[in-house]
Scaffold this motif. Structure first.
Motif, PDB file in Angstrom:
ATOM      1  N   GLN A   1       8.645   3.962   5.167  1.00 49.09           N
ATOM      2  CA  GLN A   1       8.291   2.428   4.884  1.00 49.09           C
ATOM      3  C   GLN A   1       8.858   1.520   6.106  1.00 49.09           C
ATOM      4  OE1 GLN A   1       9.818   1.375   1.040  1.00 49.09           O
ATOM      5  NE2 GLN A   1       8.152   2.442   0.094  1.00 49.09           N
TER       6      GLN A   1
ATOM      7  N   LEU B   1       0.882  -1.198   0.045  1.00 45.23           N
ATOM      8  CA  LEU B   1      -0.016   0.113  -0.081  1.00 45.23           C
ATOM      9  C   LEU B   1       0.849   1.239  -0.070  1.00 45.23           C
ATOM     10  CD1 LEU B   1      -2.883  -1.142   2.499  1.00 45.23           C
ATOM     11  CD2 LEU B   1      -2.891  -0.749   0.081  1.00 45.23           C
ATOM     12  N   LEU B   2       1.948   1.288   0.805  1.00 44.87           N
ATOM     13  CA  LEU B   2       2.757   2.380   0.742  1.00 44.87           C
ATOM     14  C   LEU B   2       3.489   2.616  -0.364  1.00 44.87           C
ATOM     15  CD1 LEU B   2       4.503   2.195   4.313  1.00 44.87           C
ATOM     16  CD2 LEU B   2       2.585   3.787   3.606  1.00 44.87           C
ATOM     17  N   ARG B   3       3.766   1.547  -1.087  1.00 48.00           N
ATOM     18  CA  ARG B   3       4.571   1.864  -2.622  1.00 48.00           C
ATOM     19  C   ARG B   3       3.614   2.429  -3.258  1.00 48.00           C
ATOM     20  NH1 ARG B   3       8.117  -3.900  -2.945  1.00 48.00           N
ATOM     21  NH2 ARG B   3       9.701  -3.426  -1.580  1.00 48.00           N
ATOM     22  N   ILE B   4       2.487   2.135  -3.485  1.00 46.02           N
ATOM     23  CA  ILE B   4       1.427   2.810  -4.230  1.00 46.02           C
ATOM     24  C   ILE B   4       1.519   4.453  -3.982  1.00 46.02           C
ATOM     25  CG2 ILE B   4      -1.005   3.061  -4.650  1.00 46.02           C
ATOM     26  CD1 ILE B   4      -1.519   0.255  -4.006  1.00 46.02           C
ATOM     27  N   TRP B   5       1.516   4.839  -2.838  1.00 42.37           N
ATOM     28  CA  TRP B   5       1.337   6.346  -2.411  1.00 42.37           C
ATOM     29  C   TRP B   5       2.849   6.948  -2.498  1.00 42.37           C
ATOM     30  CZ3 TRP B   5      -1.767   4.183   2.206  1.00 42.37           C
ATOM     31  CH2 TRP B   5      -2.943   4.010   1.697  1.00 42.37           C
ATOM     32  N   LEU B   6       3.848   6.223  -2.143  1.00 40.73           N
ATOM     33  CA  LEU B   6       5.315   7.012  -2.219  1.00 40.73           C
ATOM     34  C   LEU B   6       6.157   6.576  -3.153  1.00 40.73           C
ATOM     35  CD1 LEU B   6       5.761   6.060   1.860  1.00 40.73           C
ATOM     36  CD2 LEU B   6       5.056   8.076   1.123  1.00 40.73           C
ATOM     37  N   SER B   7       7.166   7.230  -3.528  1.00 39.74           N
ATOM     38  CA  SER B   7       8.160   7.115  -4.119  1.00 39.74           C
ATOM     39  C   SER B   7       9.099   6.124  -3.984  1.00 39.74           C
ATOM     40  CB  SER B   7       8.817   8.393  -4.742  1.00 39.74           C
ATOM     41  OG  SER B   7       9.716   8.918  -3.740  1.00 39.74           O
TER      42      SER B   7
ATOM     43  N   ALA C   1      10.991   8.021   1.184  1.00 44.08           N
ATOM     44  CA  ALA C   1       9.805   7.092   1.300  1.00 44.08           C
ATOM     45  C   ALA C   1      10.455   5.641   1.921  1.00 44.08           C
ATOM     46  CB  ALA C   1       9.846   6.933  -0.361  1.00 44.08           C
TER      47      ALA C   1
END
Length: 548
Positions: A508, A493-499, A504
């Motif tokens: 994470q 989910l975090l990879r969808i929102w963050l670079s 980032a």
């Protein structure tokens, strides 16, 4: 030592080790900024700076664990105990000094033995670095000798805190290197042919000065512990003759183990040039420097808990073995295995999930290719962390009985697995995966070593409380699977929102690591695993005391 005393000792050591390891990570970050994490210069320095560590382990490291603590524990029960310690230290300092001089002169031979660089310029740079780095051997030995005497006297903290001084000195030196010459992206130091004498002296000199400081800071602590060293010569009546047999077998086991690492080092040093021949950029291929960074990450959880707890328990194990208290040895070993297992199982899950973000944080200025190369090695290594923790506890049991001989066949098997695994990786895999393959071979070797050791000790001790240990490990593994599932989901989910940048990766690590820890603790509660309480009790007591 009481349970509370052991826990307090483990907590003190863990805090010192935690600070030292955090500084060690910062040191790796600064060094990677200075010379890169992959490439000719980084790999040349990695080989040279590893030599004193390898030589120390071969010449003295394991011998200290095998003979010094049991002998000193007994010596201080006698009137002539301090004389024994003086004679042992005097002999140790003399042997270390002589060996350091000889091995420094053999720097070209050692570099050629532990590397397989295809570039003569890179080999020459590694040799120059080695002349600066191998003298660290003497000071590593002094640190080990004095530290183990302090441990035997019940003073655990200084030994674990001293490496923090080492890291601070090295960080300052590497930072000065960056201030003078710039970071690797702009200074051009990645190529071995660009290095000057001043650059070599500043980088390698800072690393060596840190080890000197690490040894020197133990001298005041030794005096506070009531140990007043006086040089004494002569072995007659000192008890060292009886300890010599243990030392001989310990050296034999360590020598066999180093054969495995020698193969790994040569395979790792050959990987970048082989990859370039296949059309891959050499700075995106894991070599000796990438191996060192991966091993640093692998060792972090091991150092935080396993080493600290095992060191604190070792004095008790030695006393119980001396008193022929088999039931006590069995209970102490069981407790150590369970507590270490609960921690290392979670650490394995967390690092597997966060391998790439953690690597990107540590190698903040490295290229994406370098981070990916190191992360693959981290995953291959960390899968063996629980077995490595168990093997470390089993080693302490053997050393408590001064029985290094029984470990030699185990170490032969482990070294064979590592050497054959690294060689098979070189033969069967593409060069970009050679170091990861060697890491996987290390994982298998720890499983083999722990398996054989527990079988032997079970026969010797009439059992090692195996059913209870396995039950705790099975529940901890189930909890770790739940924790990993939570971690993977949140990370996606975090990879969808963050670079994929540094910030980032930090987010994470913080978010996913925290949620995984909470999920793991909750699962352990539901599964009624109490060993986590034993691990955290000293911390919880301090927090409660602070509130008051």
């Amino acid at each position: 030592m009481t349970d509370d005393g052991t826990r307090r000792g483990a907590a003190l050591m863990a805090s010192g080790t935690a600070v030292s390891r955090m500084l060690g990570l910062l040191r790796a970050m600064v060094m990677a900024s200075a010379i890169g994490a992959t490439g000719q210069a980084a790999d040349a320095f990695a080989v040279a700076n590893k030599l004193p560590n390898v030589l120390y382990m071969l010449l003295a490291g394991g011998v200290l664990n095998a003979i010094l603590v049991p002998q000193v524990v007994r010596a201080y029960k006698r009137k002539a105990g301090q004389e024994y310690v003086d004679r042992l230290l005097t002999l140790g300092f003399a042997v270390l000094a002589g060996a350091t001089v000889v091995l420094t002169l053999l720097a070209p031979v050692l570099v050629g033995l532990y590397s397989n660089f295809g570039n003569p310029t890179q080999n020459a740079l590694a040799t120059t670095f080695a002349y600066w780095c191998i003298p660290q051997l003497f000071f590593y030995g002094v640190y080990g000798l004095l530290g183990q005497v302090l441990n035997a006297r019940g003073s655990f903290g200084p030994y674990m805190w001293a490496p923090a001084v080492n890291n601070l000195v090295a960080i300052a030196g590497f930072g000065l290197f960056i201030a003078v010459f710039g970071v690797w992206k702009t200074s051009g130091v990645v190529d071995a042919s660009t290095w000057t004498g001043g650059q070599v002296a500043l980088l390698a000199g800072a690393a060596t000065l840190g080890v000197v400081a690490q040894a020197v800071v133990l001298i005041p602590a030794l005096r506070r512990a009531g140990v007043h060293y006086r040089p004494r010569w002569g072995l007659r009546g000192s008890g060292l003759g009886a300890a010599g047999g243990v030392a001989t077998w310990t050296l034999a086991g360590l020598g066999v183990g180093q054969l495995g690492y020698l193969v790994v080092s040569r395979v790792a040093s050959a990987a970048p040039d082989a990859a370039v021949a296949d059309g891959v950029t050499g700075t995106a291929v894991a070599g000796p420097a990438a191996y060192d960074v991966a091993f640093l990450i692998f060792m972090l959880p091991h150092s935080l808990v396993t080493v600290s707890l095992a060191t604190a328990l070792f004095t008790r194990l030695s006393a119980q073995a001396h008193d022929a208290d088999v039931a006590g040895v069995r209970a102490t070993l069981s407790s150590g295995l369970r507590v270490v297992g609960v921690f290392t199982v979670f650490a394995t899950a967390a690092i597997v999930v966060l391998a790439l973000p953690v690597t990107r944080v540590i190698l903040a200025t490295a290229s994406a290719g370098s981070a990916d190369a190191v992360a693959s090695v981290v995953i291959a290594m960390v899968l063996g962390l629980p077995a490595f923790g168990a093997w470390s506890m089993f080693q302490r049991a053997y050393y408590a009985y001064e029985d290094a001989r029984s470990m030699v066949p185990i170490q032969v098997a482990m070294a064979a697995v590592v050497a054959l695994g690294a060689w098979a990786s070189q033969m069967l895999l593409r060069p970009t995966l050679w170091v990861a393959g060697a890491g996987a071979a290390m994982t298998v070797s720890y499983v083999v070593g722990a398996g054989i050791a527990q079988w032997q000790l079970r026969r010797r001790l009439g059992g090692i409380d195996g059913a209870r240990v396995l039950q705790v490990m099975a529940r901890a593994t189930l909890a770790a699977v739940v924790s990993a599932a939570v971690g993977f989901g949140v990370l996606l989910l975090l990879r969808i929102w963050l670079s994929t940048g540094l910030m980032a990766s930090i987010i994470q690590c913080a978010v996913v690591g925290t949620l995984m820890g909470l999920a793991y603790a909750a699962a352990l509660r539901l599964l009624r695993v109490r060993e986590l309480d034993n691990l955290l009790m000293p911390v919880l007591r301090r927090l409660r005391g602070g509130r008051r």
